[in-house]
Design a protein around this motif. Sequence first.
Motif, PDB file in Angstrom:
ATOM      1  N   LEU A 103       0.578  -1.508   0.274  1.00  0.00           N
ATOM      2  CA  LEU A 103      -0.466  -0.057  -0.574  1.00  0.00           C
ATOM      3  C   LEU A 103       0.768   1.483   0.255  1.00  0.00           C
ATOM      4  N   VAL A 104       2.000   1.148   1.158  1.00  0.00           N
ATOM      5  CA  VAL A 104       2.766   2.236   0.765  1.00  0.00           C
ATOM      6  C   VAL A 104       3.119   2.855  -0.102  1.00  0.00           C
ATOM      7  N   GLU A 105       4.181   1.748  -0.764  1.00  0.00           N
ATOM      8  CA  GLU A 105       4.342   1.757  -2.631  1.00  0.00           C
ATOM      9  C   GLU A 105       3.785   2.478  -3.601  1.00  0.00           C
ATOM     10  N   PHE A 106       2.155   1.552  -3.422  1.00  0.00           N
ATOM     11  CA  PHE A 106       1.280   2.074  -4.296  1.00  0.00           C
ATOM     12  C   PHE A 106       0.918   4.053  -4.253  1.00  0.00           C
ATOM     13  N   VAL A 107       1.182   3.873  -2.878  1.00  0.00           N
ATOM     14  CA  VAL A 107       0.490   5.758  -2.719  1.00  0.00           C
ATOM     15  C   VAL A 107       2.125   6.958  -3.286  1.00  0.00           C
ATOM     16  N   GLU A 108       3.425   6.315  -2.490  1.00  0.00           N
ATOM     17  CA  GLU A 108       4.039   7.239  -2.946  1.00  0.00           C
ATOM     18  C   GLU A 108       4.210   7.290  -4.248  1.00  0.00           C
ATOM     19  N   THR A 109       4.353   6.604  -5.230  1.00  0.00           N
ATOM     20  CA  THR A 109       4.296   5.921  -6.641  1.00  0.00           C
ATOM     21  C   THR A 109       3.083   7.010  -7.422  1.00  0.00           C
ATOM     22  N   GLN A 110       1.606   6.491  -6.934  1.00  0.00           N
ATOM     23  CA  GLN A 110       0.906   6.709  -7.553  1.00  0.00           C
ATOM     24  C   GLN A 110       0.226   8.707  -6.793  1.00  0.00           C
ATOM     25  N   ILE A 111       0.557   8.243  -5.895  1.00  0.00           N
ATOM     26  CA  ILE A 111      -0.825   9.637  -5.187  1.00  0.00           C
ATOM     27  C   ILE A 111       0.151  10.818  -4.813  1.00  0.00           C
ATOM     28  N   LEU A 112       1.130  10.265  -3.589  1.00  0.00           N
ATOM     29  CA  LEU A 112       1.977  11.163  -3.321  1.00  0.00           C
ATOM     30  C   LEU A 112       1.941  12.623  -4.429  1.00  0.00           C
ATOM     31  N   PRO A 113       3.135  12.494  -5.371  1.00  0.00           N
ATOM     32  CA  PRO A 113       3.450  12.504  -6.522  1.00  0.00           C
ATOM     33  C   PRO A 113       2.490  14.467  -7.027  1.00  0.00           C
ATOM     34  N   GLN A 114       1.270  13.723  -6.839  1.00  0.00           N
ATOM     35  CA  GLN A 114       0.255  14.774  -6.849  1.00  0.00           C
ATOM     36  C   GLN A 114      -0.024  16.351  -6.333  1.00  0.00           C
ATOM     37  N   TYR A 115       0.635  16.113  -5.134  1.00  0.00           N
ATOM     38  CA  TYR A 115       1.091  17.259  -4.416  1.00  0.00           C
ATOM     39  C   TYR A 115       2.294  18.376  -4.755  1.00  0.00           C
ATOM     40  N   ALA A 116       2.726  17.606  -5.826  1.00  0.00           N
ATOM     41  CA  ALA A 116       3.834  18.310  -6.361  1.00  0.00           C
ATOM     42  C   ALA A 116       3.351  19.820  -6.833  1.00  0.00           C
ATOM     43  N   ALA A 117       1.959  18.918  -7.557  1.00  0.00           N
ATOM     44  CA  ALA A 117       0.838  20.348  -8.196  1.00  0.00           C
ATOM     45  C   ALA A 117       0.391  21.513  -7.250  1.00  0.00           C
ATOM     46  N   PHE A 118       0.901  21.102  -5.726  1.00  0.00           N
ATOM     47  CA  PHE A 118      -0.471  22.648  -5.090  1.00  0.00           C
ATOM     48  C   PHE A 118       0.577  23.672  -4.921  1.00  0.00           C
TER      49      PHE A 118
END
Length: 214
Positions: free
Chosen positions: A10-25
């Motif tokens: 789950l951590v691997e999924f979140v760190e690669t697919q979800i968290l990078p989206q925050y770079a746009a904020f």
Amino acid sequence: MMTNNPSLDLVEFVETQILPQYAAFDKAHNMEHVTRVIRRSLDLARKTGADMNMAYTIAAYHDLGLSGPRAIHHLTSGKILIADARLKRWFSADQLQLMREAVEDHRASASRAPRSIYGKIVAEADRDIEPETVIRRTIQYGLANYPQLDVEGHWQRFMQHMDEKYSVNGYIRLWIQGSENERKLNELRQLIAEPTKMRPVFDRLWAEEMASRD
């Protein structure tokens, strides 16, 4: 089985697919912010006996709705979470609904208490009430959204926001008693009540932010 850490896959999924989206904020809601909310959520989950996978994922998704209108970002974030079919690998439909509600309930201006312990955890974790952090984030938000104001205009807007949100009459509510945030909020309230003590802190952090923009 309850564990003290979220699942590695789950951590691997979140760190690669979800968290990078925050770079746009914006700077107040960037990768540093979400990783801090995750860390605090996991600490609170351990203290309250909550499910680590749920608390971790709620924290990771809580601000994704900032890709749309800020005023409804908590609702949009909940929709993004519930619509992500990939999460069915780890969670039941009932768990996902509870997680959606928690994301919807994380907002500081919410007039009612979060509906579950998970909403209380992410709401508490999202309250970054370390006084200098709050002051800096408010300055950053002002610079990003009110570029037409001069420094005195920013100071007035800043103090109005401090009073409306963090003062003894402000709308912020803490949902887990005895938390670290309780102590920090009292520190911040002392500064808000004495603008002559707040202004030097504002001026110092303002100068740092302006220097970083050059």
